[in-house]
Enzyme design. Sequence first.
Site, PDB file in Angstrom:
ATOM      1  CG  ASP A  77     -11.203  29.452  42.504  1.00  0.00           C
ATOM      2  OD1 ASP A  77     -10.640  30.439  43.013  1.00  0.00           O
ATOM      3  OD2 ASP A  77     -11.836  28.622  43.168  1.00  0.00           O
ATOM      4  CD  GLU A 115     -11.737  23.936  43.864  1.00  0.00           C
ATOM      5  OE1 GLU A 115     -11.910  22.804  44.319  1.00  0.00           O
ATOM      6  OE2 GLU A 115     -12.598  24.818  43.872  1.00  0.00           O
ATOM      7  CG  ASN A 116     -13.137  25.007  40.187  1.00  0.00           C
ATOM      8  OD1 ASN A 116     -13.041  26.073  40.768  1.00  0.00           O
ATOM      9  ND2 ASN A 116     -13.804  23.988  40.701  1.00  0.00           N
ATOM     10  CG  HIS A 176     -14.816  20.950  42.922  1.00  0.00           C
ATOM     11  ND1 HIS A 176     -15.888  20.083  42.967  1.00  0.00           N
ATOM     12  CD2 HIS A 176     -15.337  22.200  42.871  1.00  0.00           C
ATOM     13  CE1 HIS A 176     -17.019  20.784  42.932  1.00  0.00           C
ATOM     14  NE2 HIS A 176     -16.706  22.067  42.887  1.00  0.00           N
ATOM     15  CG  HIS A 223     -11.303  26.516  48.320  1.00  0.00           C
ATOM     16  ND1 HIS A 223     -10.987  27.100  47.112  1.00  0.00           N
ATOM     17  CD2 HIS A 223     -12.346  25.710  48.067  1.00  0.00           C
ATOM     18  CE1 HIS A 223     -11.790  26.657  46.172  1.00  0.00           C
ATOM     19  NE2 HIS A 223     -12.636  25.802  46.732  1.00  0.00           N
ATOM     20  CG  HIS A 278     -15.605  27.902  47.310  1.00  0.00           C
ATOM     21  ND1 HIS A 278     -15.664  26.720  46.600  1.00  0.00           N
ATOM     22  CD2 HIS A 278     -16.815  28.035  47.909  1.00  0.00           C
ATOM     23  CE1 HIS A 278     -16.857  26.160  46.775  1.00  0.00           C
ATOM     24  NE2 HIS A 278     -17.571  26.946  47.560  1.00  0.00           N
ATOM     25  CG  HIS A 297     -15.689  30.550  40.877  1.00  0.00           C
ATOM     26  ND1 HIS A 297     -15.988  29.658  39.859  1.00  0.00           N
ATOM     27  CD2 HIS A 297     -14.853  29.888  41.723  1.00  0.00           C
ATOM     28  CE1 HIS A 297     -15.364  28.506  40.086  1.00  0.00           C
ATOM     29  NE2 HIS A 297     -14.680  28.626  41.214  1.00  0.00           N
TER      30      HIS A 297
END
Length: 267
Positions: free
Chosen positions: A8, A39-40, A68, A151, A176, A178
């Site tokens: 991520d 996605e982040n 997200h 995820h 997801h 992290h």
Amino acid sequence: MKILFVGDVVGNIGIKSLETYLPQIKQVVKPQLTIVNGENAVNGKGINLEAYQKIQVAGADVVSGGNHSWDRKEGIDLYNDSKKNILRPYNFPGDNVPGKGMIKINVNQKKVYVINMQGTAMMAPLDNPFHTFDKLLPTLEKDAIKFVDFHAETTSEKIATGMYLTGKVSAVVGTHTHVQTNDAHVFNKETAYLSDVGMTGSYDGILGVTKGQIITRFLTQRPTKHEVDEDGRMQISFCVVDINDQTNNARSIKNYVINPDNKKFLE
């Protein structure tokens, strides 16, 4: 085939980390396919065209998503652009979901499916991923590599998914949370598995967020605003999956982190 998967990307510092380290990593690994979860990428929530383009220029062939994916309105047009290799979770409910949750690409005349799926344990109530896989996988070409970005929040759901898909896909790698896990292995000499590949962004924040805000939340038990730690030092988390092109089974999976305290990979 070697597939490089990067965890991520969080905020501008995540993109900067990717731009700094990914070209060097690719020189060492020499992957045939590079996948990056993005996605982040914009302020920690969502993605837009500018961020997608930067991730692609840095070296990504496919950009995957997660919970997200819809956090930025401008991202809808990006997901709907059929020319962009960007994914959102496949199992969003409904018939007219923007974008795509799977992509088929040809890599040196070998077909590869990249599938983005989201878990439901302690997550939004999307369509059951197990049932969704049951419906999806029989429709795909058998003589193809199938790589899954799963995820999800809980390790139990991730491990269960990896075991359930053993022999059905080439790799299941979690995103997801992290934080990179230390359980990379191959199930039954068939399916590569890792609970979470980790994140790319600030080494000094908490999951990429400014540490003071998170600590304050735990001290006060009151909500606090989450802001990406853009001033931290850079890190990148990734894994390398080696897959037999003849059998589509994984030979190996190895996970790595590069940060200010660990640069052995590049030495």
